[in-house]
Each structure stands twice: as C-alpha cells, then as structure tokens.
Design an enzyme around this catalytic site. Sequence first.
Site, mmCIF file in Angstrom:
data_model
loop_
_atom_site.group_PDB
_atom_site.id
_atom_site.type_symbol
_atom_site.label_atom_id
_atom_site.label_comp_id
_atom_site.label_asym_id
_atom_site.label_seq_id
_atom_site.Cartn_x
_atom_site.Cartn_y
_atom_site.Cartn_z
ATOM 1 N N LYS A 10 -14.151 -3.133 -0.671
ATOM 2 C CA LYS A 10 -13.367 -3.621 0.470
ATOM 3 C C LYS A 10 -12.792 -2.416 1.205
ATOM 4 O O LYS A 10 -11.927 -1.719 0.676
ATOM 5 C CB LYS A 10 -12.210 -4.525 0.024
ATOM 6 C CG LYS A 10 -11.528 -5.166 1.235
ATOM 7 C CD LYS A 10 -10.203 -5.809 0.912
ATOM 8 C CE LYS A 10 -9.018 -4.868 1.043
ATOM 9 N NZ LYS A 10 -8.760 -4.339 2.403
ATOM 10 N N GLY A 40 -4.717 4.027 -2.464
ATOM 11 C CA GLY A 40 -3.734 3.436 -1.561
ATOM 12 C C GLY A 40 -2.334 3.796 -2.019
ATOM 13 O O GLY A 40 -2.134 4.824 -2.683
ATOM 14 N N SER A 41 -1.376 2.952 -1.680
ATOM 15 C CA SER A 41 0.021 3.286 -1.992
ATOM 16 C C SER A 41 0.319 3.061 -3.480
ATOM 17 O O SER A 41 -0.339 2.263 -4.146
ATOM 18 C CB SER A 41 0.956 2.404 -1.160
ATOM 19 O OG SER A 41 0.866 1.061 -1.615
ATOM 20 N N VAL A 75 1.194 -0.706 -4.141
ATOM 21 C CA VAL A 75 0.072 -1.631 -4.368
ATOM 22 C C VAL A 75 -0.689 -1.246 -5.632
ATOM 23 O O VAL A 75 -1.119 -2.115 -6.396
ATOM 24 C CB VAL A 75 -0.873 -1.669 -3.140
ATOM 25 C CG1 VAL A 75 -2.075 -2.562 -3.399
ATOM 26 C CG2 VAL A 75 -0.120 -2.144 -1.905
ATOM 27 N N GLY A 76 -0.804 0.049 -5.875
ATOM 28 C CA GLY A 76 -1.519 0.525 -7.065
ATOM 29 C C GLY A 76 -0.900 -0.017 -8.345
ATOM 30 O O GLY A 76 -1.605 -0.325 -9.305
ATOM 31 N N GLU A 112 -5.568 6.046 -7.274
ATOM 32 C CA GLU A 112 -5.339 7.292 -6.543
ATOM 33 C C GLU A 112 -4.284 6.970 -5.489
ATOM 34 O O GLU A 112 -4.568 6.223 -4.556
ATOM 35 C CB GLU A 112 -6.675 7.704 -5.900
ATOM 36 C CG GLU A 112 -6.669 9.077 -5.347
ATOM 37 C CD GLU A 112 -6.191 10.044 -6.374
ATOM 38 O OE1 GLU A 112 -5.159 10.674 -6.114
ATOM 39 O OE2 GLU A 112 -6.813 10.129 -7.454
ATOM 40 N N CYS A 164 -2.900 11.818 1.682
ATOM 41 C CA CYS A 164 -2.071 11.811 0.476
ATOM 42 C C CYS A 164 -1.833 13.235 0.014
ATOM 43 O O CYS A 164 -0.925 13.495 -0.765
ATOM 44 C CB CYS A 164 -2.648 10.926 -0.614
ATOM 45 S SG CYS A 164 -4.321 11.289 -1.011
ATOM 46 N N GLU A 195 7.255 9.586 0.037
ATOM 47 C CA GLU A 195 6.074 9.773 0.884
ATOM 48 C C GLU A 195 6.309 9.105 2.236
ATOM 49 O O GLU A 195 6.753 7.955 2.306
ATOM 50 C CB GLU A 195 4.840 9.164 0.219
ATOM 51 C CG GLU A 195 3.585 9.404 1.043
ATOM 52 C CD GLU A 195 2.310 8.980 0.333
ATOM 53 O OE1 GLU A 195 2.224 7.820 -0.091
ATOM 54 O OE2 GLU A 195 1.389 9.822 0.225
HETATM 55 C C1 UN1 Z 1 -6.466 11.813 0.997
HETATM 56 O O1 UN1 Z 1 -5.559 12.350 1.596
HETATM 57 O O2 UN1 Z 1 -6.396 10.609 0.689
HETATM 58 O O3 UN1 Z 1 -8.116 17.321 0.209
HETATM 59 C C2 UN1 Z 1 -7.710 12.516 0.639
HETATM 60 C C3 UN1 Z 1 -8.086 16.741 1.284
HETATM 61 C C4 UN1 Z 1 -9.250 15.854 1.647
HETATM 62 C C5 UN1 Z 1 -9.114 14.531 1.005
HETATM 63 C C6 UN1 Z 1 -7.782 13.890 1.194
HETATM 64 N N1 UN1 Z 1 -10.475 16.477 1.252
HETATM 65 O O4 UN1 Z 1 -7.150 16.840 2.025
#
Ligand code: UN1
Length: 497
Positions: free
Chosen positions: A177, A230-231, A234-235, A252, A286, A387
């Site tokens: 999804k 995701g967040s 939710v994770g 993640e 992230c 965050e």
């Molecule tokens: C993300 O921010 O969810 O290292 C992934 C990085 C990218 C991947 C980021 N190659 O900033």
Amino acid sequence: MAQSKIYKNFIGGEWVESRSGQTFENVNPADTRDIVGIFPASSKADVDDAVESAKAAAEKWRLTPPPKRAEILFRAGEILTERKEDYARDMTREMGKVLKETRGDVQEAIDTAFYMAGEGRRLYGVTTTSELQNKFAMCVRVPIGVVGMIAPWNFPMAIPSWKLFPALVCGNTCVIKPAEDTPLSTLNLVRALVEAGLPKGVVNIVTGFGPDAGAPIVNHPDTRAISFTGSSEVGRIVGEVAARSFKPCSLEMGGKNAIIVLDDANVDLAVEGAVWGAFGTTGQRCTAASRMLVQKGVYNEFVSKFVERSSRLKVGNGIDESVEMGPQINQQQIETSARYVELGRNDGAKLLLGGNRLTSGDHARGHFFEPTIFGDGNYKMRIALEEIFGPVVTVVPIGSFDEAIEVANSTPYGLSSSIYTRDVNKAFKAVRDIYAGITYVNAPTIGAEVHLPFGGVKSTGNGHREGGIGAIDFFSQWKSVYVDYSDKLQRAQIDTE
Ligand code: UN1
C-alpha cells in the site's frame, strides 16, 4: 480543465477498481488546482483479493531460482534508468520535492534493483561443522511467503523499492500500500517490474488510506511478515497488531537527527551540510537534520552563515529547475510546522529565520513554508526533542564534546547523526558513542546508500534494517539443514564419546 487521469489497483496482474468504487484525489502539493490522478480508495475486500492473488502466485515464485528472479530485477533497473526523467517529473508533481531530488529518488530505486539483482547469485547461507562424524550441517535462506508493505510519501519510489526488491529476490510475493499522497510513483515502479517480466500476482498494489487499506494488510492472517515505514505513532499500532499473530514486522519510523559542529570543524563545510541536511526534501526525511549542536567557539560564526545561506534558498514548485526547496506534502504538515514554531517561541528559543507559511503569489496555491531556524535552543525544548518533519531546525549551543554526545543522545529517537570535526579521536569516539543507526563524519545526516543497512534505535525502529544485507535478513528465514551420511542413528548431545 483537463479530466484527471484515473488509476487502478494492481491485483493478480490486472488493473482493477476498488470493490466499493470509492476513489480519492492525488493532489500536487505545489499547486492544489492540479489533480495528478484519481486513485482507488481501497478497503478490506480489495486487500483480501490482493492477498489471495499473492498467495496463488507464491508457490511458483518460491520455486523460481533466485538468479532467474534477479534477472527480472535487473531488467526493471534498466527500465527505470530509461524512464528516470519521466518518473522523476511524475514524482515532483505528486510529492513536491525538487527535480534533482526526485531524480535521486528514482536513482535510489535503480541502485536497489541492481544491488538486489546481484543478491540472486549470492543469498549466502552458512555451512558449518557438526559435532558428530559423517554429518553435514548448513543454514539456507528460505522465503517467508506473502509479505505486506506499507510505504510513506517522502520517498515514494525509493522506499517501496527497498521493500519490494529484496522481498522478491528472496522469493516472497507482495501486497503493497503506497501512501495516499504519492501512489503514482509506486505504480510506476511496479509497472517497470511488470514490463521486466514479473509474473502475475507476485506484486499487488492497493491504494488508499491507513485505517481502511493498511490495517487489513497487517491484520490479514495470510500476510506472514509486515514491512512498515511511517510515524512512530502508527508503527506502534502496526507492531502490536503484528505481534498478536507472531508476524515478523520491520518498523522504520521517526528521527530527530543532530549535526554536531565542534570548535575545530571546517565551519563552511558544516554550514553547507546543515543547509542540505535541514532543508533538503523540505525537512521531510526521517534522516533530516533538525538539530544543530554547535560548540560555543564557532557558534556565532556558524549561526550567522547558516541563517544567511538558508535565507537565500529559493522556495517554489520543484518542477522549476532553479527552485531549491519545494512545498510540504499537505495542509496537515504545514500545520505541524506552524505549531512547532509557536512552541519554539513559547519555550524561549530565538526565531532567527522564517517561521511562516508562504501565502503570496504562486506560493498561495501550494503548501509552502519558509526555511525556519531557531537559535539559543536547549535539549529540553519540544522543538529540539520531537520530530517535526518540516523545514524547522533548532540550533543549540554546546560547551564540550561530551555534552554534545549527551545532547545528541537525549531524544526518544536514534536514526541518523553527524559530527563535523578535524580531530580523528573525537570523530571515532562519536562513532562509538552516539546511540543511532547511522553516523556520518564531516557529512550531513541524509544520503544513505542502498547497500548499507538503514534503520535506527529506540523509537526509530524495532531492530530490523532496510537496505544492504539487513533487508535480505528480514525478507528471508533461516532453515538449518543436517545431512547424516553415517548410515546409523547418531544422537546430538547424547553420543558424546
Ligand atoms: C527517509 O527519510 O525516510 O538517507 C529515507 C537518506 C535517503 C533515504 C531517506 N537515502 O536520506
């Protein structure tokens, strides 16, 4: 106005509408008058169909030799290379980040395709000794079965590729999804796989929203593993639900990544890294650098150069090559940025740049926010702890190296981190002592390469890694194999003489 293009789910090798016929609009965040497409708002019935089709395809795919599976990935990588520009433009239109970055996002999928295609002729296991004579022992990797995947909007092709390509080379079939803000890029990715020869049912896409289309993937008794990005909020739910049926689940999640700048750093280099780390992807990574921990000897110089450089960033529609920072993904993210600006002010941080939504001229049509910098922050402020996922960064003055490490480690997250210093001893100590999944020396917090494990500690993840061998570890299971060629019963732990 031209009619919006209508897209469908991809189930069992066919493009199909959602069972309910419900749809949603994919809107360009740089210009909300531009509807990128209409997509199915899927629900449990669609997920059931998708899982059924993945199950039906599983046996044949499992028995396809890994080098043959890999050939499809290799061809998909070639197709993505040919289409890179078109797919990057589609992605800028649906996600907003600037063309240079969406080209990078497609490139990350290409890199993953070639890297994981190489795994088709490796997928190494282990051969080892046996405690008994005339007995052979080894461990091999076997597929898990149907894998469910839930992807975020900030890397709408790269992150689905991190999930799909290793899962496929390991012999799993997939239901994915994409995020509701960016389904087109995942469709483009899967189109490349299909044209490369992927058999029907091996990858299925259901588009839609988390509660309606994501939750049924996690809940379905026949998805045997879940990969979620995701967040953390939710994770947590995804992890709890998966745990109830003992499903391996890779989470993640968020980050609050710090760049440490010590007194002996090359300050200009650090400033350049800070601008890219903080405002690349409009801070919506992230791995984004949202805290600058700057030692007092270079604090004033760093802050004035950082503010000056950031104030010159051109913000606008990412399809314009001269634009350096695109919009935020949607209204909700803009509100989050605005709320944190308010919190920063109330907590006594000093607003040095930005702080507002951009509302005049072309900016009025999209979700644009100014590059925003707070100074005089401290580790207790919410802007320095939580965050934000937007272009809002806090600079914190730091006394010593030890204090920098302590503050770097003071948030609930632990994804990426960075230190600028010319002192090799301090660099290695930082590598050892920062509690995070990634540490950069003299480079910003973003820009992970696909052949190294990617992920973090504490509220960032639950111990799994994407990328590199970490992904192969998640998407395969170990089977230990003992072959006894003694022609008699030998008993481990019993026949000790
Ligand atoms: C993300 O921010 O969810 O290292 C992934 C990085 C990218 C991947 C980021 N190659 O900033």
